[in-house]
Design an enzyme around this catalytic site. Structure first.
Site, PDB file in Angstrom:
ATOM      1  N   SER A 114     -19.518  35.860  29.793  1.00 39.46           N
ATOM      2  CA  SER A 114     -18.862  34.724  29.013  1.00 39.46           C
ATOM      3  C   SER A 114     -18.290  34.947  27.994  1.00 39.46           C
ATOM      4  O   SER A 114     -17.198  35.488  27.880  1.00 39.46           O
ATOM      5  CB  SER A 114     -20.294  33.671  28.854  1.00 39.46           C
ATOM      6  OG  SER A 114     -19.868  32.541  28.236  1.00 39.46           O
ATOM      7  N   ASP A 149     -14.359  29.155  27.217  1.00 36.97           N
ATOM      8  CA  ASP A 149     -14.843  30.336  26.880  1.00 36.97           C
ATOM      9  C   ASP A 149     -14.612  31.484  28.092  1.00 36.97           C
ATOM     10  O   ASP A 149     -13.752  30.996  29.023  1.00 36.97           O
ATOM     11  CB  ASP A 149     -16.287  30.321  26.492  1.00 36.97           C
ATOM     12  CG  ASP A 149     -17.131  30.173  27.924  1.00 36.97           C
ATOM     13  OD1 ASP A 149     -16.475  29.345  28.784  1.00 36.97           O
ATOM     14  OD2 ASP A 149     -18.277  30.389  28.155  1.00 36.97           O
ATOM     15  N   ASP A 155     -16.056  32.327  30.896  1.00 31.28           N
ATOM     16  CA  ASP A 155     -16.258  32.243  32.230  1.00 31.28           C
ATOM     17  C   ASP A 155     -15.884  30.505  32.510  1.00 31.28           C
ATOM     18  O   ASP A 155     -16.403  29.912  33.593  1.00 31.28           O
ATOM     19  CB  ASP A 155     -17.588  32.388  32.606  1.00 31.28           C
ATOM     20  CG  ASP A 155     -18.576  31.819  31.863  1.00 31.28           C
ATOM     21  OD1 ASP A 155     -18.348  31.356  30.739  1.00 31.28           O
ATOM     22  OD2 ASP A 155     -19.893  31.654  32.409  1.00 31.28           O
ATOM     23  N   ASP A 161     -17.134  27.651  31.558  1.00 28.50           N
ATOM     24  CA  ASP A 161     -18.298  26.794  31.503  1.00 28.50           C
ATOM     25  C   ASP A 161     -18.551  25.933  30.208  1.00 28.50           C
ATOM     26  O   ASP A 161     -19.303  24.910  30.341  1.00 28.50           O
ATOM     27  CB  ASP A 161     -19.758  27.378  31.910  1.00 28.50           C
ATOM     28  CG  ASP A 161     -20.192  28.417  30.868  1.00 28.50           C
ATOM     29  OD1 ASP A 161     -19.399  28.801  30.134  1.00 28.50           O
ATOM     30  OD2 ASP A 161     -21.516  28.839  31.062  1.00 28.50           O
TER      31      ASP A 161
HETATM   32 MG    MG Z   1     -19.871  30.525  29.150  1.00 30.16          MG
END
Ligand code: MG
Length: 447
Positions: free
Chosen positions: A97, A236, A238, A240
């Site tokens: 992440s 960010d 990844d 999400d």
């Molecule tokens: Mg993330």
């Protein structure tokens, strides 16, 4: 028994802490937990170690008898989508992440596309610590297949959301990470003029660090103004989570992005339920009220929010860090969908981001922290609580002191050796005062 899973799965420095051996064992333990049956979706980000770990996890899964469905380089919400689309019994995402490039992580997902809960993780930890995994016989070894999940994901979003009528110019900053493979293209297909920034995939993250913090987004803020764009999107690592920069180059906090996304997403819902944590701004309460609904506040962390929605339902979930869950879409934070919601909000309202933000009450926040070793945390917490006798307090997720004009949250971090102090109030002066009161109480308590 050694605790392997943190708040966001197993994290560590690649090839040092998170080795191919550990990744293999994680895959094999998951397959054992699943009794060696079913398809498991495997996704990964573009870190230098992600392909290596993907291979190791896949070897573990198939050794344990599960079939691996490799969806390749995807943002985390696309992996969640793929689990449901391909009717998998579980999923594995390889990503760290927002962490720096030397890190990586392995996170497990359930068949409903939500992150596995602590109970399930404990079962998998037990299998690893006792080496209680089961290898399949030669004729039961799992197969490996590859499937594209990105096009189905984009088609599903475009099937849900019509193209925008308004000409919107958007700068998209993906930190050279996984969001690059979806967001610029999706927003273009939606009808936006997209200017991509840091969207060339590079696992060393040369453009900026993947944490969308104010200091990492200065270039994006400047670029939005220089390009005369309507807004900027920052993911960010990844994708999400999403943060937004308004047309004047001002970064909105994650709570306010969540609030704006909620305004659009819940516009037709009767009495919507907004699910969030004790660390999120009062602005969510204002939005819920504006929509005729209510806000539910829980302890800190995405797993807590997801578990509540799973059990009791909710129309939107989210945190102060820009992570928003749309339960009628996925049981996973989706930063891409957040960018889409903001586009749709601008399109339907015809307003600027700064004007939309100004329709919500303004609050001031102060966030501070003090170092506090793990062993002293509970002692400090008890001593802090004693000092707020007579105040209106709430014990969910720490000690929340509620005053007429704001609140103060004092809590030990679940992942780091620190004690946190969050304060929010209607004026800057009052927020500062509350933060000072909190910091004083922590220090007096020996923190
Ligand atoms: Mg993330």
């Amino acid at each position: 028994m050694q605790r392997l899973f943190g708040t966001f799965g197993v994290r560590g420095i690649s090839n040092v802490e998170l080795t191919p051996k550990l990744a293999f064992e994680l895959g094999l333990a998951l397959a054992t937990h699943l009794r060696g049956r079913g398809e498991v979706a495997v996704g990964r980000d573009n870190r230098t170690s992600s392909e290596m770990l993907e291979n190791a996890v896949t070897a573990g899964l198939t050794s344990g008898g599960c079939n691996a469905v490799l969806v390749g380089l995807v943002p985390t919400p696309v992996l969640s989508f793929a689990i449901k689309r391909f009717r998998c019994v579980a999923g594995v995402m390889i990503t760290a992440s927002h962490n720096p490039p030397q890190y990586n992580g392995v996170k497990f997902w359930g068949s409903d596309g939500a992150g596995m809960n602590r109970e399930q993780e404990v079962k998998i930890e037990k299998i690893i610590s006792k080496k209680a995994w089961k290898r399949a016989p030669w004729h039961g070894i799992g197969r490996v297949s590859r499937s594209d999940a990105i096009m189905p994901y984009m088609d599903a979003v475009l099937g849900k959301v019509p193209r925008v009528g308004r000409k919107l110019k958007v700068v998209v900053d993906c930190a050279n990470a996984a969001g690059s493979v979806v967001t610029p293209r999706l927003l273009t297909e939606l009808g936006c003029q997209v200017i991509s920034m840091n969207c060339q995939l590079d696992g060393t993250f040369p453009g900026r660090f993947p944490e969308p913090s104010p200091q990492n987004l200065t270039e994006l803020m400047k670029t939005v103004v220089a390009c005369k764009a309507d807004f900027g999107v920052a993911h960010d690592g990844d994708a999400d989570r999403t943060l937004i920069v308004d047309e004047r180059g001002q970064l909105l906090t994650g709570d306010r992005v969540f609030a704006l996304a909620a305004l659009h997403h819940l516009r037709n819902k009767k009495r919507p339920k907004v699910v969030t944590t004790v660390a999120t701004s009062m602005v969510l309460g204002d939005v819920a009220e504006k929509l005729g609904g209510k806000v539910v506040r829980l302890g800190v962390g995405e797993p807590v929010v997801v578990e509540y929605i799973r059990r009791y339902g909710g129309d939107i979930g989210g945190e102060e860090n820009g992570g928003v869950i749309y339960p009628d879409w996925l049981l996973c934070r989706d930063g891409i969908m957040t960018a889409v919601e903001i586009v749709k909000l601008l399109d339907s309202s015809g307003m600027k981001v700064s004007d939309l933000d100004a329709t919500l009450p303004k609050y001031f926040q102060f966030k501070q922290k003090v170092e506090c070793p793990e062993k002293s945390k509970s002692k400090v917490a008890a001593a802090v609580a004693k000092q707020f006798k007579g105040y209106r307090i709430d014990r969910i997720g720490g000690l929340r002191v509620i005053t007429e004009d704001g609140w103060l949250l004092l809590r030990a971090s679940g992942t780091e050796p620190i004690f946190r102090c969050f304060a929010e109030a209607k004026s800057e002066e009052r927020a500062k005062e509350l933060a000072k009161l909190g910091m004083h109480a922590i220090k007096k308590a020996g923190g």
